[in-house]
Design an enzyme around this catalytic site. Structure first.
Site, PDB file in Angstrom:
ATOM      1  N   GLU A   2       0.964  -1.233  -0.010  1.00  0.00           N
ATOM      2  CA  GLU A   2       0.012   0.033  -0.172  1.00  0.00           C
ATOM      3  C   GLU A   2       0.850   1.356  -0.107  1.00  0.00           C
ATOM      4  O   GLU A   2       0.727   2.254  -0.885  1.00  0.00           O
ATOM      5  CB  GLU A   2      -0.972  -0.195   1.341  1.00  0.00           C
ATOM      6  CG  GLU A   2      -1.984   1.037   1.319  1.00  0.00           C
ATOM      7  CD  GLU A   2      -2.561   1.408   2.809  1.00  0.00           C
ATOM      8  OE1 GLU A   2      -3.327   1.985   2.770  1.00  0.00           O
ATOM      9  OE2 GLU A   2      -1.998   0.632   3.481  1.00  0.00           O
ATOM     10  N   LYS A  45      13.300 -11.315  -4.070  1.00  0.00           N
ATOM     11  CA  LYS A  45      14.579 -11.190  -4.856  1.00  0.00           C
ATOM     12  C   LYS A  45      15.709 -11.408  -3.756  1.00  0.00           C
ATOM     13  O   LYS A  45      17.006 -11.513  -4.381  1.00  0.00           O
ATOM     14  CB  LYS A  45      14.936  -9.775  -5.647  1.00  0.00           C
ATOM     15  CG  LYS A  45      14.894  -8.582  -4.581  1.00  0.00           C
ATOM     16  CD  LYS A  45      15.265  -7.290  -5.412  1.00  0.00           C
ATOM     17  CE  LYS A  45      15.451  -6.017  -4.714  1.00  0.00           C
ATOM     18  NZ  LYS A  45      15.566  -4.898  -5.118  1.00  0.00           N
ATOM     19  N   LYS A  54      20.888 -14.754 -11.158  1.00  0.00           N
ATOM     20  CA  LYS A  54      20.935 -15.943 -10.091  1.00  0.00           C
ATOM     21  C   LYS A  54      20.023 -16.984 -10.605  1.00  0.00           C
ATOM     22  O   LYS A  54      20.107 -18.184  -9.899  1.00  0.00           O
ATOM     23  CB  LYS A  54      20.581 -15.451  -8.792  1.00  0.00           C
ATOM     24  CG  LYS A  54      21.359 -14.270  -8.189  1.00  0.00           C
ATOM     25  CD  LYS A  54      20.759 -13.761  -6.999  1.00  0.00           C
ATOM     26  CE  LYS A  54      21.744 -12.579  -6.657  1.00  0.00           C
ATOM     27  NZ  LYS A  54      22.176 -11.487  -7.648  1.00  0.00           N
ATOM     28  N   LYS A  92      13.001 -18.390 -10.048  1.00  0.00           N
ATOM     29  CA  LYS A  92      13.420 -17.615 -11.084  1.00  0.00           C
ATOM     30  C   LYS A  92      13.556 -18.500 -12.504  1.00  0.00           C
ATOM     31  O   LYS A  92      13.010 -18.152 -13.380  1.00  0.00           O
ATOM     32  CB  LYS A  92      14.112 -16.376 -10.960  1.00  0.00           C
ATOM     33  CG  LYS A  92      13.928 -15.497  -9.747  1.00  0.00           C
ATOM     34  CD  LYS A  92      12.587 -14.850 -10.239  1.00  0.00           C
ATOM     35  CE  LYS A  92      12.627 -13.775 -11.293  1.00  0.00           C
ATOM     36  NZ  LYS A  92      11.495 -12.838 -11.370  1.00  0.00           N
ATOM     37  N   VAL A 125      21.238  -4.651  -9.761  1.00  0.00           N
ATOM     38  CA  VAL A 125      20.984  -3.013  -9.921  1.00  0.00           C
ATOM     39  C   VAL A 125      21.242  -2.182  -8.994  1.00  0.00           C
ATOM     40  O   VAL A 125      20.850  -2.312  -7.820  1.00  0.00           O
ATOM     41  CB  VAL A 125      19.371  -2.951 -10.245  1.00  0.00           C
ATOM     42  CG1 VAL A 125      18.974  -1.466 -10.739  1.00  0.00           C
ATOM     43  CG2 VAL A 125      18.549  -4.064 -11.314  1.00  0.00           C
ATOM     44  N   ARG A 158      26.910 -15.964   2.496  1.00  0.00           N
ATOM     45  CA  ARG A 158      25.389 -16.353   3.208  1.00  0.00           C
ATOM     46  C   ARG A 158      24.813 -17.571   2.466  1.00  0.00           C
ATOM     47  O   ARG A 158      25.045 -17.823   1.178  1.00  0.00           O
ATOM     48  CB  ARG A 158      24.644 -15.350   3.258  1.00  0.00           C
ATOM     49  CG  ARG A 158      25.111 -14.056   3.985  1.00  0.00           C
ATOM     50  CD  ARG A 158      24.370 -12.883   4.063  1.00  0.00           C
ATOM     51  NE  ARG A 158      24.281 -12.479   2.711  1.00  0.00           N
ATOM     52  CZ  ARG A 158      23.635 -11.068   2.342  1.00  0.00           C
ATOM     53  NH1 ARG A 158      22.919 -10.379   3.377  1.00  0.00           N
ATOM     54  NH2 ARG A 158      23.673 -10.757   1.059  1.00  0.00           N
TER      55      ARG A 158
END
Length: 608
Positions: free
Chosen positions: A316, A367, A409, A421, A447, A539
């Site tokens: 929202e 993502k 990825k 993905k 990005v 990680r």
């Protein structure tokens, strides 16, 4: 301000009246060897008011009073020449008609034409030269060295000389072109090559350096920054030439060097006609419109004048902020701000059924790699089920093109996010085999400055005094700016015929350690003294190096040099679809480890 402008214009007109009178008078003096016979003198006095009137009217018609003298140029000189030639012709016509040339020496008109050009043109250009001399020699100006004697450098120098608001005194240029060595540009010398920067700074007592080479590589710019930092000299740059030529910014908007500049990415040339062909006057829907890429896609699409832009977002606050921003930037834009979730099929059917978009950009996705390792079921639902929902509803309502944004990825995925993905890519390719809708996938890397990316994280850590956390000393990533990514997505969508995976040229991968060090330097700090780097270890799900294509995938060039196409590998869509459906139906019954194992088994590259 208007009164001041009118006052200046009256002074200029009065000046031209005086110049016209003096020119005509001097023409008679030269013709009669400074002794004008009385009969000719009387004709001079009688005809002078007519000449003044004709000249001033022609000067006005040729807009000699709408320019600014300190910016006088060759174009202004041409206008002066045209105005004087026309007014001389009209005056000669008047003399012929009124006096039949009786008691009017013909040579006077030729002499007057020549003299008035020198007077009117000379006064204007002398004013410009005096302004430039005064401004260059003015007090309290920083002695600046310009790197780059090309088009951008020349434009910057002119702006420095003509604009009183730019407090720079340009002492010279540095340029790699051997033909420019020893030359002068607007009387400012080219002092040497870029490698001479240290010597020139000391010799000329330079206080600041401005890089005026928009196409400079990140490696070259990084080297200059290091030298400037060692000498304690501030280093700035100009905007990209594409932005200057598009009118977004002016060359005089000298700014601090940003991390994007160090990537050295060239300006992208888009086939705008091809993009307009499938987006202009079309209804376009963007899922995930509140995300970094989604927002920029919407901004770029609005510049192409769609019939309707539907911004579909489930957060929202993001949708609210987007609506506030667009109402200010694009007040009359045909936008529909829609709150909804791609997991809600009924909502999707209602929105797509109501607006009937012809193009759908699917940017909604989870993502964050480590987060999705902890919550794999959510990654499956959003990235796989969500994509399938939007893809199927798009086919149901005859969407012409469906463009899905993927990631590097997804190549040989080692993470839940990457695998989800990759399966989303396969869903698009599989549905393309059976639906009229053309499904296109665009794959790219990280990005810059997107929400949750490494740049904002480093900025936050630097602001707190460090340390900067890097996963691995050798870790590299591909980077691209948000506008660049959005534009190439649109370009790939225009090129796609259906079933393709397009890969954006991301340039050379960047070491995260180097990126962190560059950011520290750009903030005016010293690595190892003011800020430290701490290596936290990879990680879950992360790789040391990312890839844009697998060894098995065949790549073909396209009509755009920044976009490559991956040839689709053959797979059994019916079998894959069945496996996906069975997996998704039982997703809530599996624990996280089981989800990861079953997900990886579905990806063709990981299947035995």
């Amino acid at each position: 301000m208007r009164l001041v402008g009118r006052g200046k214009r009256i002074i200029v007109i009065f000046s031209d009246v005086v110049l016209v009178t003096l020119s005509y008078w001097l023409a008679y003096l030269l013709r009669f060897n400074f002794s004008i016979p009385e009969i000719f003198y009387n004709k001079f006095v009688e005809s002078l008011p007519v000449l003044v009137l004709i000249r001033i009217v022609c000067f006005y018609l040729f807009r000699l009073y709408s320019g600014v003298w300190r910016y006088a140029s060759i174009n202004d000189l041409l206008r002066i020449l045209k105005a004087i030639t026309l007014s001389s012709f009209l005056f000669v016509a008047f003399i012929t008609f009124r006096y039949h040339f009786i008691d009017f020496p013909r040579s006077v008109f030729l002499i007057d034409w020549f003299v008035i050009i020198i007077f009117v043109g000379g006064v204007r250009f002398l004013y410009r030269l005096s302004r430039e001399f005064y401004m260059v020699k003015g007090d309290n100006k920083k002695r600046v060295l310009i790197i780059g004697a090309g088009r951008a450098g020349e434009m910057l120098l002119r702006e420095m000389k003509q604009n009183p608001n730019i407090a720079f005194d340009p002492v010279g240029f540095l340029d790699e072109d051997p033909d420019k060595q020893g030359r002068r540009i607007h009387n400012v010398p080219v002092l040497g090559k870029v490698e001479d920067v240290g010597r020139i700074v000391l010799k000329k007592k330079v206080q600041e350096i401005v890089i005026a080479i928009p196409s400079m590589t990140g490696k070259e710019m990084r080297k200059i920054i290091h030298q400037c930092k060692d000498m304690g000299i501030p280093c700035k740059t100009v905007p990209a030439m594409g932005d200057i030529l598009n009118g977004k910014v002016s060359v005089n908007e000298i700014r601090e060097i940003r991390i994007e500049d160090l990537l050295g990415r060239e300006h992208i040339e888009l086939n705008r006609e091809l993009i307009k062909g499938y987006l202009s006057n079309k209804k376009v829907l963007v899922t995930g419109a509140g995300g970094s890429i989604g927002q920029e896609l919407c901004r770029q699409i609005l510049k192409i004048n769609p019939e309707k832009l539907i911004l579909f977002e489930r957060v929202e606050n993001e949708l609210y902020h987007l609506e506030m921003e667009f109402s200010e930037l694009f007040p009359n834009a045909p936008c529909a701000f829609v709150l909804g979730d791609i997991l809600d099929v009924k909502r999707l059917e209602g929105v797509i059924g109501e607006y009937r978009p012809e193009v759908v950009f699917h940017a909604a996705a989870y993502k964050h790699v480590p987060m999705m390792e902890v919550h794999p079921a959510e990654a499956i639902k959003n990235n796989i089920m969500g994509t399938q929902n939007v893809a199927e509803v798009s086919a149901m309502y005859d969407v012409a093109k469906f463009v899905m944004i993927s990631t590097d990825k997804a190549v040989k995925p080692s993470s839940v996010m990457g695998a989800s993905k990759r399966i989303a890519e396969l869903i698009c390719q599989g549905m393309n085999q059976r639906q009229k809708t053309k499904y296109i996938v665009v794959r790219f890397g990280n990005v810059l400055n997107s929400a949750g990316s490494v740049i904002p994280l480093f900025k936050e850590q630097i602001a707190k005094g460090g340390p900067l956390t890097v996963t691995h000393p050798d870790a590299t990533r591909y980077f691209m700016s948000i506008p660049e990514a959005a534009q190439l997505v649109m370009q790939a969508g225009a090129m796609g015929k259906g079933g393709e995976i397009y890969v954006l040229d991301m340039g050379e991968p960047v070491r995260i350690t180097d990126l962190a060090a560059d950011m520290v330097r750009l903030m005016g700090l010293r690595m190892g003294e003011d800020i430290d780097i701490v290596y936290s270890g990879l990680r879950p799900g992360e790789k040391i190096h990312e890839e844009l294509i697998t060894d098995e995938e065949e790549v073909e060039p396209t009509s755009h040099e920044k976009i490559m196409m991956v040839k689709a590998s053959s797979f059994d869509w019916i079998d894959l679809q069945k496996r996906i459906e069975e997996f998704v139906e039982k997703i809530d019954q599996y624990n996280p480890q089981e989800i990861r194992e079953k997900l990886m088994s579905i990806v063709p590259e990981n299947s035995s």
